[in-house]
Design a protein around this motif. Structure first.
Motif, short mmCIF file in Angstrom:
data_model
loop_
_atom_site.label_atom_id
_atom_site.label_comp_id
_atom_site.label_asym_id
_atom_site.label_seq_id
_atom_site.Cartn_x
_atom_site.Cartn_y
_atom_site.Cartn_z
N ILE A 1 0.86 -1.18 0.00
CA ILE A 1 0.00 0.00 0.00
C ILE A 1 0.89 1.22 0.00
O ILE A 1 1.56 1.53 0.98
N SER A 2 0.93 1.93 -1.12
CA SER A 2 1.80 3.11 -1.21
C SER A 2 1.11 4.31 -0.57
O SER A 2 -0.07 4.27 -0.23
N GLN A 3 1.88 5.39 -0.42
CA GLN A 3 1.34 6.59 0.21
C GLN A 3 0.22 7.19 -0.63
O GLN A 3 -0.77 7.71 -0.12
N ASN A 4 0.35 7.10 -1.95
CA ASN A 4 -0.68 7.61 -2.85
C ASN A 4 -1.72 6.52 -3.10
O ASN A 4 -1.37 5.36 -3.36
N SER A 5 -2.97 6.88 -3.05
CA SER A 5 -4.05 5.91 -3.20
C SER A 5 -4.03 5.24 -4.57
O SER A 5 -3.79 5.87 -5.59
N GLY A 6 -4.28 3.92 -4.56
CA GLY A 6 -4.37 3.17 -5.81
C GLY A 6 -5.80 2.84 -6.20
O GLY A 6 -6.04 2.05 -7.11
N VAL A 7 -6.76 3.46 -5.52
CA VAL A 7 -8.17 3.18 -5.79
C VAL A 7 -8.59 3.80 -7.13
O VAL A 7 -8.26 4.95 -7.43
N PHE A 8 -9.33 3.03 -7.93
CA PHE A 8 -9.94 3.55 -9.16
C PHE A 8 -11.19 4.31 -8.75
O PHE A 8 -12.19 3.72 -8.33
N ARG A 9 -11.13 5.63 -8.85
CA ARG A 9 -12.18 6.48 -8.27
C ARG A 9 -13.52 6.36 -8.99
O ARG A 9 -14.55 6.69 -8.40
N GLU A 10 -13.53 5.92 -10.24
CA GLU A 10 -14.80 5.83 -10.97
C GLU A 10 -15.50 4.49 -10.76
O GLU A 10 -16.57 4.25 -11.32
N GLY A 11 -14.88 3.63 -9.97
CA GLY A 11 -15.50 2.36 -9.65
C GLY A 11 -15.95 2.33 -8.20
O GLY A 11 -15.58 3.19 -7.40
N LEU B 1 -11.39 5.89 1.66
CA LEU B 1 -10.46 5.55 0.58
C LEU B 1 -9.26 4.79 1.12
O LEU B 1 -8.79 3.83 0.51
N ARG B 2 -8.76 5.22 2.29
CA ARG B 2 -7.58 4.55 2.84
C ARG B 2 -7.91 3.14 3.29
O ARG B 2 -7.12 2.22 3.14
N LYS B 3 -9.11 2.96 3.85
CA LYS B 3 -9.54 1.61 4.22
C LYS B 3 -9.60 0.72 2.99
O LYS B 3 -9.18 -0.45 3.01
N PRO C 1 0.33 4.95 5.90
CA PRO C 1 -1.08 4.60 5.65
C PRO C 1 -2.09 5.62 6.11
O PRO C 1 -3.22 5.64 5.60
N THR C 2 -1.76 6.48 7.09
CA THR C 2 -2.78 7.40 7.61
C THR C 2 -2.47 8.87 7.35
O THR C 2 -3.09 9.74 7.94
N THR C 3 -1.54 9.13 6.44
CA THR C 3 -1.21 10.52 6.12
C THR C 3 -2.44 11.27 5.63
O THR C 3 -3.16 10.81 4.74
N GLY C 4 -2.71 12.42 6.22
CA GLY C 4 -3.80 13.28 5.79
C GLY C 4 -5.15 12.95 6.40
O GLY C 4 -6.13 13.65 6.15
N LEU C 5 -5.22 11.89 7.22
CA LEU C 5 -6.50 11.53 7.83
C LEU C 5 -6.72 12.31 9.12
O LEU C 5 -5.78 12.67 9.82
N ASP C 6 -7.99 12.56 9.44
CA ASP C 6 -8.30 13.21 10.71
C ASP C 6 -8.10 12.20 11.84
O ASP C 6 -8.01 11.00 11.61
N PRO C 7 -8.01 12.68 13.09
CA PRO C 7 -7.72 11.77 14.21
C PRO C 7 -8.68 10.59 14.34
O PRO C 7 -8.27 9.48 14.66
N GLU C 8 -9.97 10.83 14.09
CA GLU C 8 -10.95 9.75 14.22
C GLU C 8 -10.71 8.67 13.16
O GLU C 8 -10.72 7.47 13.47
N LEU D 1 -8.47 3.32 11.54
CA LEU D 1 -7.60 2.50 10.69
C LEU D 1 -6.57 1.75 11.53
O LEU D 1 -6.22 0.61 11.22
N TRP D 2 -6.10 2.37 12.61
CA TRP D 2 -5.17 1.68 13.51
C TRP D 2 -5.80 0.39 14.03
O TRP D 2 -5.16 -0.66 14.05
N GLU D 3 -7.05 0.49 14.48
CA GLU D 3 -7.72 -0.67 15.04
C GLU D 3 -7.89 -1.76 13.98
O GLU D 3 -7.75 -2.96 14.27
N ILE D 4 -8.18 -1.35 12.76
CA ILE D 4 -8.35 -2.32 11.67
C ILE D 4 -7.02 -3.02 11.37
O ILE D 4 -6.97 -4.24 11.18
N ILE D 5 -5.93 -2.25 11.34
CA ILE D 5 -4.61 -2.83 11.06
C ILE D 5 -4.24 -3.84 12.14
O ILE D 5 -3.75 -4.94 11.84
N LEU D 6 -4.45 -3.48 13.40
CA LEU D 6 -4.15 -4.41 14.50
C LEU D 6 -4.97 -5.69 14.39
O LEU D 6 -4.45 -6.80 14.52
N SER D 7 -6.27 -5.52 14.16
CA SER D 7 -7.16 -6.67 14.08
C SER D 7 -6.82 -7.55 12.89
O SER D 7 -6.75 -8.78 13.00
#
Length: 315
Positions: free
Chosen positions: A85-95, A144-146, A165-172, A177-183
């Motif tokens: 997972i790179s710093q820049n999103s790899g999501v296809f935004r139109e899908g 998007l990050r999830k 993985p969490t650059t630019g995200l708000d604290p919440e 995402l931290w909890e998801i990564i741990l789980s």
């Protein structure tokens, strides 16, 4: 008992054109099933190391083994067992999220009910069910990050590389995402190598971390052991607001005590940087009592990963 390694990096060297040395004998090991943090200032060599480990570039010398495979001689095998997972999103935004996951799975040769089941599980685990069939361009940064992380997991990799993985995200969103990564790390028994500039992130997530500077590891250990080895805590002492402080006298008396590195008096708060905080606090209170200073309360603030980082990198 020595644990099995998922990643082994040994004496890695890399020099770019212009005699720019990115890596200078970089070495570390990552235990199977663990979360490993790789941190350091910009230009320390982290990105170059990740590119080598994920087969995107080659080292000048040294050995890298990912799982059972050598990155130089068996790069195709390495690519099959890793997610990145790179710093820049790899999501296809139109899908949609579902379409993104199906496409990613098909690229790894997944088909039919196996793929459908895997997509449904990831949508559920990452809390994306409600937006699964909505165009990704409408998602928040956290969503998007999830989805990015879910895409990296679609083929059940043994090892997952997470770059900022969490650059630019708000604290919440970051906390979620931290909890998801741990789980996810525990549920899927996936080894995670994490790079980040959020030091509280590596403190929260990493079983072990390495601080890299000038292309080599300068400190390594668990977050707890590195903080403990620093042996520098803060003591904050609140005084009665009616107390008339003889600042110079108090500073001189406290500075003479063993294990006190710095004394700062801010209004009616005394701030001390100390070693062996618990025993030092006893000595401090005795000095204050001798000077008829009335203490309202005290607190010991343990060392942080930020302070460990600053000690080793000077940045």
């Amino acid at each position: 008992m020595k644990l099995e390694q998922s990643i082994k990096v040994e004496n890695l060297n890399k020099t770019y054109k212009g005699n720019i040395q990115a890596l200078d004998g970089l070495s570390f090991e990552v235990d199977k099933g663990s979360i490993f943090g790789l941190i350091g200032p910009n230009g320390a060599g982290k990105s170059t190391a990740i590119k080598i480990m994920t087969t995107l570039t080659r080292a000048d010398s040294g050995v890298v083994r990912i799982g059972d495979y050598d990155v130089n001689t068996e790069p195709n095998h390495v690519r099959k067992i890793i997610g990145c997972i790179s710093q820049n999103s790899g999501v296809f935004r139109e899908g949609t999220a579902r379409e993104n996951l199906i496409l990613q799975g098909e690229l790894y040769g997944m088909r039919g009910s196996k793929l459908k089941t895997r997509v449904s599980k990831l949508l559920d685990n990452f809390g994306l069910n409600e937006v699964a069939d909505r165009i990704a361009a409408t998602y928040s940064g956290g969503m998007l990050r999830k989805l990015d992380v879910a895409l990296g997991l679609i083929h059940r990799p043994q090892i997952l590389f997470l770059d900022e993985p969490t650059t630019g995200l708000d604290p919440e969103a970051r906390s979620s995402l931290w909890e998801i990564i741990l789980s996810m790390s525990k549920q899927e028994n996936v080894t995670v190598l994490l790079t980040t500039h959020y030091l509280e992130e590596v403190d929260r997530l990493a079983d072990k971390l390495a601080i890299v500077n000038a292309g080599k590891v300068i400190a390594e250990g668990t977050p707890a052991s590195l903080k403990e080895a620093l042996n520098e805590d803060m003591i904050h002492i609140s005084l009665d607001s009616k107390t008339e402080l003889q600042t110079d006298v108090i500073e001189k008396a406290l500075s003479s005590l063993r294990n006190i590195f710095r004394v700062e008096i801010d209004g009616n708060i005394i701030k001390l940087r100390v070693a062996n905080a618990s025993s030092t606090l006893v000595d401090v209170l005795q000095v204050l009592a001798a000077n008829q200073i009335h203490v309202l309360n005290t607190s010991i603030i343990p060392s942080t990963i930020d302070e460990v980082y600053l000690k080793y990198t000077k940045k």
